[in-house]
Design a protein around this motif. Structure first.
Motif, mmCIF file in Angstrom:
data_model
loop_
_atom_site.group_PDB
_atom_site.id
_atom_site.type_symbol
_atom_site.label_atom_id
_atom_site.label_comp_id
_atom_site.label_asym_id
_atom_site.label_seq_id
_atom_site.Cartn_x
_atom_site.Cartn_y
_atom_site.Cartn_z
ATOM 1 N N PRO A 423 0.815 -1.228 0.000
ATOM 2 C CA PRO A 423 0.000 0.000 0.000
ATOM 3 C C PRO A 423 0.843 1.271 0.000
ATOM 4 N N LEU A 424 1.980 1.244 0.699
ATOM 5 C CA LEU A 424 2.843 2.426 0.717
ATOM 6 C C LEU A 424 3.427 2.696 -0.663
ATOM 7 N N LEU A 425 3.834 1.633 -1.351
ATOM 8 C CA LEU A 425 4.382 1.813 -2.697
ATOM 9 C C LEU A 425 3.322 2.321 -3.665
ATOM 10 N N GLN A 426 2.098 1.821 -3.528
ATOM 11 C CA GLN A 426 1.039 2.216 -4.451
ATOM 12 C C GLN A 426 0.563 3.648 -4.216
ATOM 13 N N LYS A 427 0.599 4.106 -2.958
ATOM 14 C CA LYS A 427 0.057 5.429 -2.643
ATOM 15 C C LYS A 427 1.111 6.531 -2.683
ATOM 16 N N LYS A 428 2.320 6.247 -2.176
ATOM 17 C CA LYS A 428 3.301 7.311 -1.987
ATOM 18 C C LYS A 428 4.420 7.320 -3.016
ATOM 19 N N SER A 429 4.573 6.226 -3.769
ATOM 20 C CA SER A 429 5.665 6.212 -4.737
ATOM 21 C C SER A 429 5.303 6.919 -6.031
ATOM 22 N N GLY A 430 4.012 7.027 -6.320
ATOM 23 C CA GLY A 430 3.592 7.648 -7.563
ATOM 24 C C GLY A 430 3.704 6.744 -8.772
ATOM 25 N N MET A 431 4.117 5.488 -8.577
ATOM 26 C CA MET A 431 4.239 4.543 -9.687
ATOM 27 C C MET A 431 2.939 3.772 -9.846
ATOM 28 N N GLY A 432 2.529 3.565 -11.080
ATOM 29 C CA GLY A 432 1.297 2.836 -11.324
ATOM 30 C C GLY A 432 1.419 1.357 -11.013
ATOM 31 N N ASP A 433 2.606 0.783 -11.234
ATOM 32 C CA ASP A 433 2.825 -0.648 -10.999
ATOM 33 C C ASP A 433 4.152 -0.816 -10.252
ATOM 34 N N PRO A 434 4.142 -0.636 -8.920
ATOM 35 C CA PRO A 434 5.400 -0.701 -8.169
ATOM 36 C C PRO A 434 5.807 -2.109 -7.760
ATOM 37 N N LEU A 435 5.042 -3.129 -8.161
ATOM 38 C CA LEU A 435 5.335 -4.481 -7.688
ATOM 39 C C LEU A 435 6.631 -5.038 -8.261
ATOM 40 N N TRP A 436 7.163 -4.439 -9.325
ATOM 41 C CA TRP A 436 8.404 -4.939 -9.914
ATOM 42 C C TRP A 436 9.576 -4.802 -8.948
ATOM 43 N N ILE A 437 9.458 -3.905 -7.967
ATOM 44 C CA ILE A 437 10.561 -3.675 -7.028
ATOM 45 C C ILE A 437 10.878 -4.936 -6.232
ATOM 46 N N TYR A 438 9.876 -5.785 -6.018
ATOM 47 C CA TYR A 438 10.099 -6.979 -5.212
ATOM 48 C C TYR A 438 11.079 -7.951 -5.873
ATOM 49 N N TYR A 439 11.199 -7.919 -7.183
ATOM 50 C CA TYR A 439 12.062 -8.884 -7.869
ATOM 51 C C TYR A 439 13.546 -8.618 -7.625
ATOM 52 N N PRO A 440 14.069 -7.410 -7.858
ATOM 53 C CA PRO A 440 15.475 -7.191 -7.479
ATOM 54 C C PRO A 440 15.708 -7.303 -5.978
ATOM 55 N N ALA A 441 14.699 -6.929 -5.166
ATOM 56 C CA ALA A 441 14.850 -7.089 -3.718
ATOM 57 C C ALA A 441 14.995 -8.563 -3.346
ATOM 58 N N GLY A 442 14.202 -9.430 -3.985
ATOM 59 C CA GLY A 442 14.322 -10.862 -3.725
ATOM 60 C C GLY A 442 15.674 -11.407 -4.140
ATOM 61 N N GLY A 443 16.229 -10.913 -5.248
ATOM 62 C CA GLY A 443 17.551 -11.358 -5.666
ATOM 63 C C GLY A 443 18.630 -10.985 -4.671
ATOM 64 N N ILE A 444 18.549 -9.779 -4.115
ATOM 65 C CA ILE A 444 19.546 -9.348 -3.129
ATOM 66 C C ILE A 444 19.445 -10.190 -1.860
ATOM 67 N N ILE A 445 18.222 -10.499 -1.441
ATOM 68 C CA ILE A 445 18.034 -11.268 -0.205
ATOM 69 C C ILE A 445 18.591 -12.679 -0.348
ATOM 70 N N VAL A 446 18.313 -13.341 -1.477
ATOM 71 C CA VAL A 446 18.813 -14.705 -1.639
ATOM 72 C C VAL A 446 20.332 -14.711 -1.777
ATOM 73 N N LEU A 447 20.913 -13.634 -2.283
ATOM 74 C CA LEU A 447 22.371 -13.559 -2.386
ATOM 75 C C LEU A 447 23.026 -13.544 -1.009
ATOM 76 N N LEU A 448 22.337 -12.999 -0.017
ATOM 77 C CA LEU A 448 22.873 -12.982 1.345
ATOM 78 C C LEU A 448 23.006 -14.382 1.936
ATOM 79 N N ALA A 449 22.321 -15.366 1.342
ATOM 80 C CA ALA A 449 22.401 -16.736 1.862
ATOM 81 C C ALA A 449 23.783 -17.342 1.686
ATOM 82 N N VAL A 450 24.647 -16.720 0.892
ATOM 83 C CA VAL A 450 26.019 -17.218 0.749
ATOM 84 C C VAL A 450 26.737 -17.208 2.092
ATOM 85 N N ILE A 451 26.425 -16.234 2.941
ATOM 86 C CA ILE A 451 27.140 -16.087 4.216
ATOM 87 C C ILE A 451 26.907 -17.291 5.126
ATOM 88 N N PRO A 452 25.646 -17.648 5.471
ATOM 89 C CA PRO A 452 25.476 -18.828 6.330
ATOM 90 C C PRO A 452 25.813 -20.135 5.625
#
Length: 503
Positions: A423-452
């Protein structure tokens, strides 16, 4: 048998016996021929997944779009949040249940819970009441959902020499069953109009799949498990007061944490957590992201919604099959930990690539995105095998339940992140389709799994679990093959005993 540092288990079998070496796919077929019960479990796993997905893919998307509209991702995340909490509370207990009462009984309970969302629509109809009944069933379906009881059952009925590569074959055969039982019928319905597109036909098909699953499960013959020396004999149940019973029930929610004192299991749980967290983010937003990017979320027909569901499912199920086979074979040759460390950065790139759908908003490109995501999930194959390698004898279900609890904790936090952030992305970002942001965010998170994942120490974990002591100062002497000689073993044993006496 010895547990090598590369993560493979050496079986004490005859040298002339055939084993999977990764040289050809034909050897995998020979291994499947040697393990008939494994094939039954593989087919049952595929039928279970199809029985769960057929209504979710072909019936519910249109109903959800009509009732929830642009709130699909948010409401779906809220339901998944409740499902994740159910899974966290029950995951470890479900693993203990499977250890005590048998894998088949636990798999039967898992099947009933998994089919409840489809049965809710079957009973209450294709309306708002049926949709919310299905959502209630989805919450209940969290019982044991990440206990991986069928994976442990497959390990129980498989010969030791074939287990490592069998994990890749297990996933491949399961996806092949999805392709045959869900992908092919979907193509016949949508493209060739062989069958009716009526939701009632889909619901009847789901009931037939449920019956087949339970029949397959009843036909699996599980060999008796030997009692390990560490396993204490059953004791008589003593009567307890009501207050004490309630207190123990509340504390049992945190039971999965009791094995976190072992360093390797702690690192493995952290790896499971990060991989599951990234995958859940994309799962929550994927359905709405695809339809919103293609412009059919508000005004799409039932045929368009079904077409998107099939394109997002069928190519990935078919094209990822060689990936599962290859990962299983490479895990056998190179070791599961090495393959895991190689797949994590590859998975990060593949998951982040989903955002490119904004540049190519076509239905066929949805299939490309989902194929990339499916290959990004191949990291779970060596992860699941490492969980069984690190588990002590007759406690595989408990360890897998622990990993399932951490996976569901990640799913719960991922759903919570989607509920708060979308809801914050849809209301305050001004982007019509902000859901694409989750994809690069997911890639960064899974990359952190190298550490453990880099901190897994496979050579001493079982001793740590058995004794409850993790001695990081004492290193075990090994030869070039990773096998301790008798003199070095005695010396290390004396050193450990002296150290414990001094402390």
């Amino acid at each position: 048998q010895s547990l090598h540092s590369r993560g493979s288990m050496a079986a004490d079998t005859d040298p002339s016996e055939h084993t999977i070496t990764g040289r050809s796919t034909w050897e995998i077929l020979e291994a499947l021929a040697r393990n008939v019960e494994l094939v039954k479990v593989m087919v049952a796993q595929g039928v279970l997944l199809v029985g769960k997905l057929v209504v979710l893919q072909l019936v519910l998307p249109k109903l959800q779009a009509d009732i929830w509209g642009h709130g699909m991702a948010r409401v779906g995340a809220e339901v998944s949040l409740a499902l994740a909490w159910t899974a966290i509370v029950t995951s470890s207990h479900f693993g203990l249940f499977s250890d005590k009462y048998g894998r088949r009984a636990a798999a039967a309970v898992l099947g009933v819970c998994s089919f409840l969302p489809s049965w809710g629509v079957l009973v209450f109809g294709l309306n708002e009441r049926g949709l919310y009944a299905s959502m209630v069933g989805s919450v209940i379906s969290g019982v044991g959902v990440n206990s991986n009881v069928l994976v442990v059952l497959a390990s129980d009925v498989t010969r030791k020499a074939d287990r490592e590569a069998a994990f890749g074959a297990f996933q491949a055969v399961s996806l092949l069953m999805q392709l045959l039982l869900l992908g092919v019928p979907s193509v016949l319905i949508l493209c060739f109009k062989v069958f009716s597109t009526s939701p009632r036909v889909v619901l009847i098909y789901q009931v037939l799949l449920s019956i087949v699953y339970f029949l397959l499960l009843a036909s699996v013959r599980v060999p008796p498990r030997p009692r390990s020396p560490e396993e204490s004999p059953p004791s008589k149940v003593q009567s307890r007061g009501c207050a004490r019973a309630c207190r123990e029930a509340c504390l049992s929610v945190f039971q999965p944490l009791r094995l976190c004192g072992v360093r390797s299991l702690r690192n493995l749980a952290a790896t499971f957590f990060l991989v599951a967290f990234s995958g859940d983010l994309l799962m929550d937003v994927g359905s709405q992201f695809f339809r919103q990017t293609l412009g059919i979320l508000d005004s799409g027909t039932r045929h368009q919604h079904q077409l998107v569901s099939v394109v997002s499912m069928l190519p990935s199920q078919f094209l990822v099959l060689p990936g599962y086979i290859a990962v299983g074979l490479f895990s056998k040759r190179l070791g599961s930990q090495r393959v895991l460390l190689t797949l994590i950065p590859v998975s990060a790139v593949l998951l982040a690539a989903g955002a490119t759908l904004l540049w190519v908003p076509q239905v066929w490109y949805v299939g490309v995105v989902t194929v990339a995501q499916s290959y990004g999930q191949l990291v779970n194959v060596p992860l699941q095998h490492l969980a069984t390698v690190l588990a002590p004898p007759n406690r595989e279900g408990e360890v897998m339940g622990m990993m399932g609890a951490f996976q569901q904790a990640a799913n719960m936090l991922g759903n919570l992140a989607v509920v708060i952030a979308t809801p914050l992305l849809q209301k305050k970002s001004g982007m019509g389709d902000p859901l694409w942001i989750y994809y690069p965010a997911g890639g960064i998170i899974v990359l952190l799994a190298v550490i453990p994942a880099s901190g897994l120490v496979l050579s001493s974990t079982k001793q740590e679990i058995s004794s409850g002591v993790e001695d990081e100062d004492t290193e075990t002497g090994m030869d070039s093959e990773g096998i301790t000689t008798s003199e070095e073993s005695n010396a290390n044993s004396n050193t450990d005993s002296s150290g414990r006496l001094q402390r």
